[in-house]
Design an enzyme around this catalytic site. Sequence first.
Site: not given
Length: 425
Positions: A57, A264-265, A306-307, A332, A334
Amino acid sequence: MPALFLYRIVLTLLSPFFALHMLRADQNTRRARLGLVGPDGATRGQVLWLHAASNGEATAARGLIETLVARDPALTLLVTCNSTTGRALVESWKLTGVTALPAPLDYRLALRSFLANWTPEALIIVENELWPNRIAAMARRNRPVLVVSARMSSGSARMWSRFPGVARRVMAGLTMVWPQSSADGDRLGALGLSPLRLSDPVNLKLGTAAMKPDAQALAKLAGVLKRENTFLAASTHDGEDAPLIRGFARARAEDPSLKMILAPRHPRRGAAISALLNREGLSHAMRSAGQGPAPDTAVLLADTLGEMGLWYSLAGVTFVGGSLVDKGGHTPVEPAQFGSAILHGPHLDNFAELYDRLQADRAATLVQSADELKTHLLNRRALAVTALRAQAAVDGLRGQLALHPVLQELARLTGNPALAQENGG
């Protein structure tokens, strides 16, 4: 029994759970969750409160956030998130006028302190998180509540429909809602949202600029991770990593040039994922430990924050996580922006209309097992074609960004004309 009274009884019953959770947090987080943290000094201009639950978000809202503070440099924009990772992401942008804090608990005492400390002119909710007391507290103060890119999945709509009184009160407290899709708007209307408060769809994720990777890191890794050979498993959840790792291992057994980036998230799962990779006999480097992949390393475990722009830049094909297990799927947009072919699982409720569009254009591919993943990873020519289709499909949907009406309405409701002016105040 009044709807909100029943909700507050349930909250009271759940208070031991929240208390236990708070005890595990640090002192600053506890104070913020109780509404006890205010601005460091006197605010120069208006305060707007924007709530973005977590990383996804916050990323979607970045364009809106940057636009608001650019148009009114005196603005104080308070961004609250539920997750530590979401707050860290917002802080990493280093935007002047933006403060990131843990979101206050939805208890009246916490909200009373929070609102007294910050006195926000409006609350902007990104995508979801319709907390009843929070919305009611803003309404009592005659402060507008706007929901931008609002999501209401079929599962969430069923849950809300079990409490129709609460749903109606919440919907009555919303000043204006821009749904993410027409289906989201229909479900919000069925729960009691007035058609006069329901605007045209706005999908913030379609307006998010492609994340720029660190040029130095990209140059260093591109020598080892060739885009045409690299598969990214993006924003995976517990239960997805094992079948994706198995499928990749089987494909790599037939084509040793294949490489994998596993992002991973939640990076804290890095150690558990490392164990899964060891079980499959896959050599890997852990990004969080500062390790870089060698030419013969099979997997880069990207357990950092952040990567994602870097990983999308390196991958010719991406599996979008949250879709192989029942999490509703992640965006999807990105990977499509970076020209990466899109693979996904069957659980797509969060972005159903967008995936419908991609599937109609043959621009995304369903994967439900390790063997299916293996088959697709070995068919690179087909993946290259779907990547081009996905990029074209997302570009064709840019009109759904439509931030202009959001900014116009926010300027009107807050009496701040600078927010509606493209060149600022």
